[in-house]
Scaffold this motif. Sequence first.
Motif, PDB file in Angstrom:
ATOM      1  N   ARG A   1       0.889  -0.967   0.407  1.00 26.50           N
ATOM      2  CA  ARG A   1      -0.038   0.682  -0.130  1.00 26.50           C
ATOM      3  C   ARG A   1       1.196   1.244   0.702  1.00 26.50           C
ATOM      4  NH1 ARG A   1      -3.673  -0.842   5.100  1.00 26.50           N
ATOM      5  NH2 ARG A   1      -3.238  -3.229   3.754  1.00 26.50           N
ATOM      6  N   GLU A   2       0.541   2.628  -0.749  1.00 30.69           N
ATOM      7  CA  GLU A   2       1.201   3.580  -0.935  1.00 30.69           C
ATOM      8  C   GLU A   2       0.669   4.401  -0.142  1.00 30.69           C
ATOM      9  OE1 GLU A   2       2.308   6.348  -4.642  1.00 30.69           O
ATOM     10  OE2 GLU A   2       0.804   5.235  -5.176  1.00 30.69           O
ATOM     11  N   ILE A   3       2.019   5.223   1.756  1.00 30.92           N
ATOM     12  CA  ILE A   3       1.294   5.966   1.759  1.00 30.92           C
ATOM     13  C   ILE A   3       2.469   7.185   2.512  1.00 30.92           C
ATOM     14  CG2 ILE A   3       0.854   5.675   5.082  1.00 30.92           C
ATOM     15  CD1 ILE A   3       0.852   3.448   4.954  1.00 30.92           C
ATOM     16  N   TYR A   4       2.564   7.649   2.616  1.00 28.23           N
ATOM     17  CA  TYR A   4       3.270   8.605   3.183  1.00 28.23           C
ATOM     18  C   TYR A   4       3.281   9.453   4.008  1.00 28.23           C
ATOM     19  CZ  TYR A   4       4.210   8.460  -2.129  1.00 28.23           C
ATOM     20  OH  TYR A   4       4.564   7.967  -3.739  1.00 28.23           O
ATOM     21  N   TYR A   5       4.351   9.505   4.910  1.00 26.11           N
ATOM     22  CA  TYR A   5       4.266  10.536   6.226  1.00 26.11           C
ATOM     23  C   TYR A   5       5.125  11.631   6.284  1.00 26.11           C
ATOM     24  CZ  TYR A   5       3.868  11.146  11.649  1.00 26.11           C
ATOM     25  OH  TYR A   5       4.242  11.345  12.688  1.00 26.11           O
ATOM     26  N   ARG A   6       4.936  13.072   6.857  1.00 28.00           N
ATOM     27  CA  ARG A   6       6.447  13.483   6.874  1.00 28.00           C
ATOM     28  C   ARG A   6       6.434  13.716   5.441  1.00 28.00           C
ATOM     29  NH1 ARG A   6       6.461  17.114  10.914  1.00 28.00           N
ATOM     30  NH2 ARG A   6       5.455  16.494  12.935  1.00 28.00           N
ATOM     31  N   GLY A   7       5.767  13.448   4.150  1.00 26.47           N
ATOM     32  CA  GLY A   7       6.630  13.692   3.177  1.00 26.47           C
ATOM     33  C   GLY A   7       7.671  13.276   2.913  1.00 26.47           C
TER      34      GLY A   7
ATOM     35  N   ALA B   1     -10.358  12.783  -4.313  1.00 27.58           N
ATOM     36  CA  ALA B   1      -9.825  12.481  -2.829  1.00 27.58           C
ATOM     37  C   ALA B   1     -10.952  12.911  -1.568  1.00 27.58           C
ATOM     38  CB  ALA B   1      -8.778  14.290  -2.464  1.00 27.58           C
ATOM     39  N   LYS B   2     -10.896  12.297  -0.440  1.00 24.41           N
ATOM     40  CA  LYS B   2     -11.494  11.697   0.954  1.00 24.41           C
ATOM     41  C   LYS B   2     -10.819  12.212   1.643  1.00 24.41           C
ATOM     42  CE  LYS B   2     -15.217  10.155  -1.010  1.00 24.41           C
ATOM     43  NZ  LYS B   2     -16.969  10.341  -0.314  1.00 24.41           N
ATOM     44  N   SER B   3     -10.829  13.428   2.851  1.00 24.59           N
ATOM     45  CA  SER B   3     -10.220  13.730   3.758  1.00 24.59           C
ATOM     46  C   SER B   3     -10.429  12.862   5.267  1.00 24.59           C
ATOM     47  CB  SER B   3      -9.632  15.147   4.045  1.00 24.59           C
ATOM     48  OG  SER B   3     -11.480  15.692   3.920  1.00 24.59           O
ATOM     49  N   HIS B   4      -9.439  13.076   6.315  1.00 30.37           N
ATOM     50  CA  HIS B   4      -9.760  12.827   7.247  1.00 30.37           C
ATOM     51  C   HIS B   4     -10.225  11.386   8.220  1.00 30.37           C
ATOM     52  CE1 HIS B   4     -10.585  17.277   7.484  1.00 30.37           C
ATOM     53  NE2 HIS B   4     -12.158  17.565   6.866  1.00 30.37           N
TER      54      HIS B   4
ATOM     55  N   MET C   1      -2.292   6.950  -0.208  1.00 28.27           N
ATOM     56  CA  MET C   1      -2.969   7.772   1.501  1.00 28.27           C
ATOM     57  C   MET C   1      -1.539   8.695   1.876  1.00 28.27           C
ATOM     58  SD  MET C   1      -4.208   4.743   2.734  1.00 28.27           S
ATOM     59  CE  MET C   1      -2.736   3.071   1.559  1.00 28.27           C
ATOM     60  N   ILE C   2      -1.955   9.748   2.699  1.00 27.10           N
ATOM     61  CA  ILE C   2      -1.121  10.944   3.104  1.00 27.10           C
ATOM     62  C   ILE C   2      -1.511  10.830   5.256  1.00 27.10           C
ATOM     63  CG2 ILE C   2      -0.044  12.925   3.208  1.00 27.10           C
ATOM     64  CD1 ILE C   2      -0.838  13.290  -0.084  1.00 27.10           C
ATOM     65  N   SER C   3      -0.800  10.215   5.280  1.00 23.62           N
ATOM     66  CA  SER C   3      -0.919  10.277   6.833  1.00 23.62           C
ATOM     67  C   SER C   3      -0.933  11.251   7.993  1.00 23.62           C
ATOM     68  CB  SER C   3      -0.484   9.038   7.602  1.00 23.62           C
ATOM     69  OG  SER C   3      -0.426   9.600   8.751  1.00 23.62           O
TER      70      SER C   3
ATOM     71  N   LYS D   1       0.955   6.711  22.717  1.00 23.44           N
ATOM     72  CA  LYS D   1       2.287   5.832  22.766  1.00 23.44           C
ATOM     73  C   LYS D   1       1.588   4.396  22.033  1.00 23.44           C
ATOM     74  CE  LYS D   1       6.307   6.025  24.816  1.00 23.44           C
ATOM     75  NZ  LYS D   1       5.736   5.738  25.534  1.00 23.44           N
ATOM     76  N   GLU D   2       0.273   3.758  22.582  1.00 18.43           N
ATOM     77  CA  GLU D   2      -0.204   2.840  22.416  1.00 18.43           C
ATOM     78  C   GLU D   2      -1.186   3.031  22.229  1.00 18.43           C
ATOM     79  OE1 GLU D   2      -0.030   0.224  25.638  1.00 18.43           O
ATOM     80  OE2 GLU D   2       2.325   0.818  25.967  1.00 18.43           O
ATOM     81  N   ASN D   3      -2.412   3.711  22.188  1.00 21.21           N
ATOM     82  CA  ASN D   3      -3.903   3.740  21.727  1.00 21.21           C
ATOM     83  C   ASN D   3      -4.271   4.670  20.506  1.00 21.21           C
ATOM     84  OD1 ASN D   3      -3.325   2.487  24.880  1.00 21.21           O
ATOM     85  ND2 ASN D   3      -4.763   1.397  23.439  1.00 21.21           N
ATOM     86  N   MET D   4      -3.072   5.327  19.838  1.00 24.86           N
ATOM     87  CA  MET D   4      -3.900   6.413  19.195  1.00 24.86           C
ATOM     88  C   MET D   4      -3.736   6.077  17.791  1.00 24.86           C
ATOM     89  SD  MET D   4      -3.750   9.535  20.094  1.00 24.86           S
ATOM     90  CE  MET D   4      -3.766  10.321  18.269  1.00 24.86           C
ATOM     91  N   GLU D   5      -4.745   6.745  16.831  1.00 21.01           N
ATOM     92  CA  GLU D   5      -5.285   6.225  15.887  1.00 21.01           C
ATOM     93  C   GLU D   5      -4.431   7.705  14.331  1.00 21.01           C
ATOM     94  OE1 GLU D   5      -8.926   3.153  16.519  1.00 21.01           O
ATOM     95  OE2 GLU D   5      -9.480   5.423  16.198  1.00 21.01           O
ATOM     96  N   THR D   6      -4.667   7.237  13.115  1.00 24.81           N
ATOM     97  CA  THR D   6      -4.015   7.721  12.214  1.00 24.81           C
ATOM     98  C   THR D   6      -5.129   8.110  11.361  1.00 24.81           C
ATOM     99  OG1 THR D   6      -2.709   8.467  10.439  1.00 24.81           O
ATOM    100  CG2 THR D   6      -2.930   6.144  10.355  1.00 24.81           C
ATOM    101  N   GLN D   7      -5.550  10.168  10.720  1.00 21.98           N
ATOM    102  CA  GLN D   7      -6.352  10.323   9.397  1.00 21.98           C
ATOM    103  C   GLN D   7      -5.777  10.636   8.478  1.00 21.98           C
ATOM    104  OE1 GLN D   7      -7.347  11.242  13.220  1.00 21.98           O
ATOM    105  NE2 GLN D   7      -8.146   9.945  13.518  1.00 21.98           N
ATOM    106  N   SER D   8      -6.414  10.274   7.468  1.00 20.66           N
ATOM    107  CA  SER D   8      -4.995  10.768   6.795  1.00 20.66           C
ATOM    108  C   SER D   8      -6.171  11.093   5.103  1.00 20.66           C
ATOM    109  CB  SER D   8      -4.676   9.342   5.881  1.00 20.66           C
ATOM    110  OG  SER D   8      -4.380   8.634   6.196  1.00 20.66           O
ATOM    111  N   LEU D   9      -5.489  11.617   4.307  1.00 24.63           N
ATOM    112  CA  LEU D   9      -6.176  12.059   2.782  1.00 24.63           C
ATOM    113  C   LEU D   9      -5.569  11.311   1.976  1.00 24.63           C
ATOM    114  CD1 LEU D   9      -7.078  14.445   1.316  1.00 24.63           C
ATOM    115  CD2 LEU D   9      -4.455  15.208   0.507  1.00 24.63           C
TER     116      LEU D   9
END
Length: 485
Positions: A17-23, A186-189, A229-231, A250-258
């Motif tokens: 899968r194609e994911i980007y994080y901080r460029g 595109a879809k956001s959040h 997906m751009i996180s 640290k242990e219980n976060m989720e990510t939102q992406s464009l």
Amino acid sequence: MGLMSSQDYVNSLKDGREIYYRGTKVYDVTQHEVLRSAVNHASLIYKLQENEKTRDLFVYKDDNFGYSSKFYKIPRNGNDLMERFNLIYETSKMGRGSFDVIKGIGSDAIFALMIITKKIDSYLKTRYYENIMKFYEYVIKNDLGLAVAQTDVKGDRDLRPFEQEDKDLYLRIVDKNKDGIIVRGAKSHITQAPVANEIIVLPTRNMSEKDKDYAVSFSIPPNTKGLKMISKPLKAVETSLNDPWFVLGKENMETQSLIIFDDVFVPWERVFLAGEYQFAGPLAVMFPTFHRFTAISYRAVIGDLLIGLGKLLAELNGIDDKSHIRRDIVDMIKYKEILRESALAASLYAEIDEDTKIAVPNRVFTNIGKLISNETYLNVVKDLVEIAGGLADTLPSTQDFYNEEEARYLKKYLVGKKGTDPLTRSKILSLTRELLSSLGAFFTTIMIHAEGSIEASVIELYRSYNYDESKKLAYYASGISDEMP
């Protein structure tokens, strides 16, 4: 097939899968220093259904599919919805107050799609209901994790989709052929898309005939060609990596992406809406009805967490007998219990869809709870800050407590009420600071905007409320009518 193990779930995400994080492109989301927090949080669902102590809460025996996730149990009555409330509520408690959406949001969408596709087929002789039922079978048999992409980027909010200067600012169908459709936009959040097995796409609003290319719904795997997906930056996770006391981040976060759909092909068997603009609005409303029920169920746990922090801090600070502190804590209790009562009332007064026999949470009670949760969240945060005092901001760092030269002073001077442990008090203050600082923007935004804005709940309440009995009472009370309501 059957229930997926937590390790199999993690392995399923290694699919290109194609994911980007901080460029930077992410080649393995399960190994990424920051994004693996979202993987770990999602995998908790699978760990809990493996655990003998919690298995009964998460697993049921389906007549057709055998042992299955309760998140995918179709609600048929109010009791089923109450069971779903309890599932979401307890899941959120086990996630340290953070709900795990990896199955909850997707099942909300599937139930809504079952109801609306049945109506589309009835009116227009399509075969979308067959498609969603086959997809549901695939999901429940393989115990998949799901993300839902509904919110378009929208461009100029004052213009309809077809009026936008850039036609791709709402996701649209750009081509159709005998094999399927091709979509662009595109879809956001979008929550947890980088760690899902399938992404379900829904329309974001009602559509006119001129908007028909934007009336589209389908599901595809996250590694589909053309899907990017751009996180968002997970600042809470990044901060927690340097602070051993910041456990939640640290242990219980989720990510939102464009999510970018760069001419993505979707086969017909995965399509649930393709130009039937009359049903975009009903689908865009039915999904939030289920999803807001999910919202008030997990938000009640956030209320519970705030109550726990407030009461502990009041006791540790020696102020739990003060009248203004009691009012702060009762304000938190009121917040939490109104949400829980709304969810239970929405279950008790569920509406049964006549075509599919699916139980739909009562829209009035669901939206009342959701509106209250949106409008008053910051009030209960204020209550917590008032109880905690200035140390919620100025508490020394975790590292200071592990430096022996400093620690003896901190343990002496950061004590609270006689007999309390200064380290315990400091850790409770640290969690309070985490909720207010690194997690502050996240929680504030989701509690005001997620699952629909304040205005969305106002609109839905106004149009779905049954005014007949109220108007009859007004006529009777004024003497205009002798008919008792």
